[in-house]
Write an enzyme that holds these catalytic residues in place. Structure first.
Site, mmCIF file in Angstrom:
data_model
loop_
_atom_site.group_PDB
_atom_site.id
_atom_site.type_symbol
_atom_site.label_atom_id
_atom_site.label_comp_id
_atom_site.label_asym_id
_atom_site.label_seq_id
_atom_site.Cartn_x
_atom_site.Cartn_y
_atom_site.Cartn_z
ATOM 1 N N ARG A 123 0.800 -1.220 0.000
ATOM 2 C CA ARG A 123 0.000 0.000 0.000
ATOM 3 C C ARG A 123 0.837 1.275 0.000
ATOM 4 N NH1 ARG A 123 -4.027 1.322 4.037
ATOM 5 N NH2 ARG A 123 -3.188 3.295 4.678
ATOM 6 N N GLU B 126 -14.348 3.108 1.461
ATOM 7 C CA GLU B 126 -13.656 1.820 1.445
ATOM 8 C C GLU B 126 -14.598 0.847 0.747
ATOM 9 O OE1 GLU B 126 -10.625 1.089 2.450
ATOM 10 O OE2 GLU B 126 -10.071 2.757 3.759
#
Ligand SMILES: *[C@@H]1O[C@H](CO)[C@@H](O)[C@H](O)[C@H]1NC(C)=O
Length: 338
Positions: free
Chosen positions: A137, A297
């Protein structure tokens, strides 16, 4: 030639989301039912602008550590006018002068879409079959050798900074575990140490955006969460939190009505327990005039372990339902500002 209102959609991370079916039109071909590599997404963005000079403008806001362009598009009529974001671009381009709703959006608003703001991390995450790399990430900042793993005493060198911990909000050298270079969420040596976060900062503070853009949605995976500010501390909210929550509820109801995808709403520390400092949307909410600031999300839910890359056959339906949600945000901006 007025700027009536503006929506800013930023996709900040290397998420595995997105998406569409290809039809005709001036939108370049893109297989939305499969994942694509960064060069293909970059090519799509450039080609979309090149093919539609009357209302799609290419924007480059900076470069990544490894020199890749942070590119997106501005869609606006008056400019002589990562996969979900690419789908949004595609929908806006195909719908213009075909679908009256989309035509109205493009005529009245400026809409910015940046599909990939961490191209180095995105590319790196696609280079391996190892899950530890596919779930990468951070960006690709050079190694910092003051890290550690599993509380071992021996210092370790680890690469990358989590761009979503690198903003100047509640940033402290003592923030654990964000101060560990080997953490997946390493905040970096100091706020805005990274070219990618500096580029976003400078863009949202520029007169083109600040005071003119009223909403911003940052897409991430995963968790099916609709995240509102602030996330650096529990039970900490902006003054207009109720307004932000009201719109978020409308968006989530619209999405749920389609195929039952259920989002939880709130700040991340209130929902999940752990605060996160240095977050992009927290910083943007505090330091710019952008009112509706959200992180979405995307599916699946958090209980689905290691699910950062939803299966490709979910891409299109997720893109469609999320786009319906985006329209609710855009409609609110039209009502409030146009
Ligand atoms: C490495 O990380 C530590 C912890 O954040 C920081 O204090 C230090 O300045 C970093 N070193 C470099 C070279 O960036």
């Amino acid at each position: 030639m007025g700027i009536f209102g503006t929506i800013l959609v930023l996709a900040l991370f290397i998420c595995g989301f997105k998406i569409t079916e290809a039809v005709l039109g001036s939108s370049p071909d893109f297989d939305f039912e499969n994942y694509h590599e960064f060069p293909e997404i970059e090519h799509y963005v450039r080609e979309a602008a090149w093919r539609n000079p009357s209302f799609v403008q290419l924007r480059q806001i900076g470069k990544s550590n490894e020199g890749r362009a942070l590119v997106g598009v501005k869609i606006a009529r008056e400019w002589p006018a990562f996969h979900l974001s690419v789908y949004f671009i595609d929908q806006l381009i195909r719908g213009y002068e075909v679908d009256p709703v989309i035509t109205n959006y493009v005529n009245k608003l400026n809409i910015y879409v940046f599909p990939v703001l961490n191209p180095d991390g995105f590319i790196f995450s696609r280079t391996s079959k190892k899950s530890i790399i596919r779930q990468w990430r951070k960006n690709r900042a050079p190694a910092n050798c003051t890290g550690y793993v599993n509380n071992k005493r021996r210092p370790m060198c680890c690469e990358g900074v989590d761009l979503n911990r690198n903003y100047d909000i509640a940033f402290k050298q003592t923030n654990y575990p964000f101060n560990n270079p080997c953490s997946d969420e390493f905040q970096g040596p100091f706020p805005f140490s990274e070219p990618e976060s500096r580029a976003v900062r400078d863009f949202v503070l520029s007169p083109e955006i600040n005071g003119k853009v009223h909403a911003m949605v940052s897409l991430h995976t995963h968790g099916q969460l609709f995240i509102l500010p602030y996330n650096y501390h529990k039970q900490t909210y902006p003054e207009d939190y109720q307004e932000l929550l009201g719109l978020a509820q409308q968006v989530s109801e619209t999405i749920r009505a389609l195929h039952g995808t259920e989002y939880r709403l709130g700040t991340a520390p209130d929902m999940l327990g752990a605060p996160a400092t240095g977050g992009a949307t927290d910083w943007i909410k505090k330091n710019t005039l952008i009112k509706y600031v959200y992180v979405i999300e995307l599916p699946p839910e958090l209980t689905t372990w290691f699910a950062f890359q939803m299966r490709a056959h979910h891409l299109l339906s997720t893109a469609k339902e999320t786009w319906h949600g985006m329209k609710v945000v855009i409609n609110r901006i039209l009502i409030e500002y146009a």
